[in-house]
Design a protein around this motif. Sequence first.
Motif, PDB file in Angstrom:
ATOM      1  N   GLY A   1       0.833  -1.200   0.000  1.00 40.62           N
ATOM      2  CA  GLY A   1       0.000   0.000   0.000  1.00 40.62           C
ATOM      3  C   GLY A   1       0.867   1.248   0.000  1.00 40.62           C
ATOM      4  N   PRO A   2       0.235   2.402  -0.169  1.00 37.79           N
ATOM      5  CA  PRO A   2       0.986   3.656  -0.143  1.00 37.79           C
ATOM      6  C   PRO A   2       1.715   3.819   1.192  1.00 37.79           C
ATOM      7  CG  PRO A   2      -1.294   4.022  -0.821  1.00 37.79           C
ATOM      8  CD  PRO A   2      -1.194   2.605  -0.365  1.00 37.79           C
ATOM      9  N   GLY A   3       2.968   4.166   1.123  1.00 44.29           N
ATOM     10  CA  GLY A   3       3.737   4.399   2.337  1.00 44.29           C
ATOM     11  C   GLY A   3       4.311   3.161   2.994  1.00 44.29           C
ATOM     12  N   ASP A   4       4.025   1.965   2.467  1.00 46.59           N
ATOM     13  CA  ASP A   4       4.603   0.737   3.038  1.00 46.59           C
ATOM     14  C   ASP A   4       6.110   0.720   2.814  1.00 46.59           C
ATOM     15  OD1 ASP A   4       2.155  -0.166   3.834  1.00 46.59           O
ATOM     16  OD2 ASP A   4       1.971  -1.726   2.303  1.00 46.59           O
ATOM     17  N   THR A   5       6.842   0.271   3.809  1.00 44.08           N
ATOM     18  CA  THR A   5       8.278   0.100   3.685  1.00 44.08           C
ATOM     19  C   THR A   5       8.534  -1.343   3.282  1.00 44.08           C
ATOM     20  OG1 THR A   5       8.670   1.741   5.398  1.00 44.08           O
ATOM     21  CG2 THR A   5      10.484   0.245   4.892  1.00 44.08           C
ATOM     22  N   CYS A   6       9.165  -1.533   2.133  1.00 40.52           N
ATOM     23  CA  CYS A   6       9.357  -2.877   1.585  1.00 40.52           C
ATOM     24  C   CYS A   6      10.833  -3.150   1.349  1.00 40.52           C
ATOM     25  CB  CYS A   6       8.625  -2.999   0.246  1.00 40.52           C
ATOM     26  SG  CYS A   6       6.869  -2.630   0.346  1.00 40.52           S
ATOM     27  N   SER A   7      11.210  -4.419   1.471  1.00 41.69           N
ATOM     28  CA  SER A   7      12.591  -4.787   1.162  1.00 41.69           C
ATOM     29  C   SER A   7      12.825  -4.584  -0.338  1.00 41.69           C
ATOM     30  CB  SER A   7      12.864  -6.241   1.547  1.00 41.69           C
ATOM     31  OG  SER A   7      12.058  -7.112   0.793  1.00 41.69           O
ATOM     32  N   ALA A   8      14.028  -4.176  -0.670  1.00 39.19           N
ATOM     33  CA  ALA A   8      14.366  -3.890  -2.067  1.00 39.19           C
ATOM     34  C   ALA A   8      14.965  -5.123  -2.725  1.00 39.19           C
ATOM     35  CB  ALA A   8      15.325  -2.713  -2.134  1.00 39.19           C
ATOM     36  N   ALA A   9      14.223  -6.205  -2.733  1.00 39.91           N
ATOM     37  CA  ALA A   9      14.691  -7.449  -3.337  1.00 39.91           C
ATOM     38  C   ALA A   9      13.590  -8.029  -4.208  1.00 39.91           C
ATOM     39  CB  ALA A   9      15.064  -8.442  -2.249  1.00 39.91           C
ATOM     40  N   ALA A  10      13.967  -8.519  -5.361  1.00 42.30           N
ATOM     41  CA  ALA A  10      12.995  -9.200  -6.216  1.00 42.30           C
ATOM     42  C   ALA A  10      12.577 -10.494  -5.524  1.00 42.30           C
ATOM     43  CB  ALA A  10      13.597  -9.497  -7.575  1.00 42.30           C
ATOM     44  N   VAL A  11      11.288 -10.772  -5.500  1.00 40.98           N
ATOM     45  CA  VAL A  11      10.777 -11.969  -4.822  1.00 40.98           C
ATOM     46  C   VAL A  11       9.843 -12.744  -5.744  1.00 40.98           C
ATOM     47  CG1 VAL A  11      10.989 -10.986  -2.506  1.00 40.98           C
ATOM     48  CG2 VAL A  11       8.872 -10.698  -3.777  1.00 40.98           C
ATOM     49  N   TYR A  12       9.659 -13.998  -5.424  1.00 40.01           N
ATOM     50  CA  TYR A  12       8.747 -14.882  -6.135  1.00 40.01           C
ATOM     51  C   TYR A  12       7.775 -15.460  -5.116  1.00 40.01           C
ATOM     52  CZ  TYR A  12      12.204 -14.629  -9.876  1.00 40.01           C
ATOM     53  OH  TYR A  12      13.061 -14.184 -10.848  1.00 40.01           O
ATOM     54  N   PRO A  13       6.713 -14.723  -4.766  1.00 46.30           N
ATOM     55  CA  PRO A  13       5.782 -15.236  -3.746  1.00 46.30           C
ATOM     56  C   PRO A  13       5.129 -16.540  -4.215  1.00 46.30           C
ATOM     57  CG  PRO A  13       5.170 -13.000  -4.446  1.00 46.30           C
ATOM     58  CD  PRO A  13       6.292 -13.462  -5.307  1.00 46.30           C
ATOM     59  N   LEU A  14       5.026 -17.501  -3.315  1.00 40.95           N
ATOM     60  CA  LEU A  14       4.373 -18.757  -3.673  1.00 40.95           C
ATOM     61  C   LEU A  14       3.796 -19.410  -2.432  1.00 40.95           C
ATOM     62  CD1 LEU A  14       6.318 -21.461  -2.869  1.00 40.95           C
ATOM     63  CD2 LEU A  14       7.749 -20.301  -4.528  1.00 40.95           C
ATOM     64  N   LYS A  15       2.872 -20.303  -2.657  1.00 38.17           N
ATOM     65  CA  LYS A  15       2.302 -21.162  -1.621  1.00 38.17           C
ATOM     66  C   LYS A  15       2.233 -22.557  -2.209  1.00 38.17           C
ATOM     67  CE  LYS A  15       1.175 -18.253   1.605  1.00 38.17           C
ATOM     68  NZ  LYS A  15       1.826 -18.216   2.870  1.00 38.17           N
ATOM     69  N   LEU A  16       2.607 -23.536  -1.427  1.00 39.18           N
ATOM     70  CA  LEU A  16       2.480 -24.923  -1.844  1.00 39.18           C
ATOM     71  C   LEU A  16       1.406 -25.571  -0.991  1.00 39.18           C
ATOM     72  CD1 LEU A  16       6.219 -25.978  -2.125  1.00 39.18           C
ATOM     73  CD2 LEU A  16       4.665 -25.399  -3.980  1.00 39.18           C
ATOM     74  N   ILE A  17       0.515 -26.276  -1.634  1.00 40.00           N
ATOM     75  CA  ILE A  17      -0.492 -27.044  -0.903  1.00 40.00           C
ATOM     76  C   ILE A  17      -0.533 -28.445  -1.486  1.00 40.00           C
ATOM     77  CG2 ILE A  17      -1.876 -25.013  -0.310  1.00 40.00           C
ATOM     78  CD1 ILE A  17      -3.846 -25.880  -2.511  1.00 40.00           C
ATOM     79  N   ARG A  18      -1.015 -29.363  -0.691  1.00 40.69           N
ATOM     80  CA  ARG A  18      -1.136 -30.740  -1.147  1.00 40.69           C
ATOM     81  C   ARG A  18      -2.614 -31.092  -1.197  1.00 40.69           C
ATOM     82  NH1 ARG A  18       1.727 -35.627   2.001  1.00 40.69           N
ATOM     83  NH2 ARG A  18       2.948 -36.059   0.159  1.00 40.69           N
ATOM     84  N   ILE A  19      -3.040 -31.613  -2.340  1.00 43.69           N
ATOM     85  CA  ILE A  19      -4.416 -32.087  -2.485  1.00 43.69           C
ATOM     86  C   ILE A  19      -4.373 -33.518  -3.018  1.00 43.69           C
ATOM     87  CG2 ILE A  19      -5.365 -29.773  -2.850  1.00 43.69           C
ATOM     88  CD1 ILE A  19      -5.563 -30.463  -5.846  1.00 43.69           C
ATOM     89  N   GLN A  20      -5.451 -34.213  -2.834  1.00 43.78           N
ATOM     90  CA  GLN A  20      -5.549 -35.580  -3.331  1.00 43.78           C
ATOM     91  C   GLN A  20      -5.540 -35.569  -4.858  1.00 43.78           C
ATOM     92  OE1 GLN A  20      -8.887 -37.700  -1.762  1.00 43.78           O
ATOM     93  NE2 GLN A  20      -8.574 -39.471  -3.066  1.00 43.78           N
ATOM     94  N   ALA A  21      -4.810 -36.496  -5.463  1.00 48.10           N
ATOM     95  CA  ALA A  21      -4.768 -36.608  -6.923  1.00 48.10           C
ATOM     96  C   ALA A  21      -6.147 -36.988  -7.446  1.00 48.10           C
ATOM     97  CB  ALA A  21      -3.737 -37.646  -7.337  1.00 48.10           C
ATOM     98  N   THR A  22      -6.615 -36.238  -8.443  1.00 43.23           N
ATOM     99  CA  THR A  22      -7.932 -36.517  -9.013  1.00 43.23           C
ATOM    100  C   THR A  22      -7.907 -36.677 -10.520  1.00 43.23           C
ATOM    101  OG1 THR A  22      -8.452 -34.194  -9.381  1.00 43.23           O
ATOM    102  CG2 THR A  22      -9.042 -35.098  -7.218  1.00 43.23           C
ATOM    103  N   GLY A  23      -6.876 -36.173 -11.185  1.00 38.76           N
ATOM    104  CA  GLY A  23      -6.841 -36.196 -12.641  1.00 38.76           C
ATOM    105  C   GLY A  23      -7.645 -35.086 -13.267  1.00 38.76           C
ATOM    106  N   LEU A  24      -8.296 -34.248 -12.442  1.00 36.48           N
ATOM    107  CA  LEU A  24      -9.095 -33.143 -12.955  1.00 36.48           C
ATOM    108  C   LEU A  24      -8.199 -31.948 -13.270  1.00 36.48           C
ATOM    109  CD1 LEU A  24     -12.071 -33.257 -10.406  1.00 36.48           C
ATOM    110  CD2 LEU A  24     -12.062 -34.080 -12.770  1.00 36.48           C
TER     111      LEU A  24
END
Length: 61
Positions: free
Chosen positions: A31-54
């Motif tokens: 947001g406006p005024g947020d102090t952020c690290s000056a590094a390129a990042v690749y945000p991700l989340k990993l989750i595990r779900i049951q295999a369905t083939g869908l």
Amino acid sequence: MRPNGCFALSIQQVVERDGAIIVRYHEGKPGPGDTCSAAAVYPLKLIRIQATGLPIQFVEV
């Protein structure tokens, strides 16, 4: 890739609907005024779900 460390991902919901796995996610952004690290990042989340083939669809909310 995102330009700084203020970006984040969160998984809101994973459901099976109409022959597909639907993953609803939210990307948090600085947001406006947020102090952020000056590094390129690749945000991700990993989750595990049951295999369905869908197919998996990602929907930003």
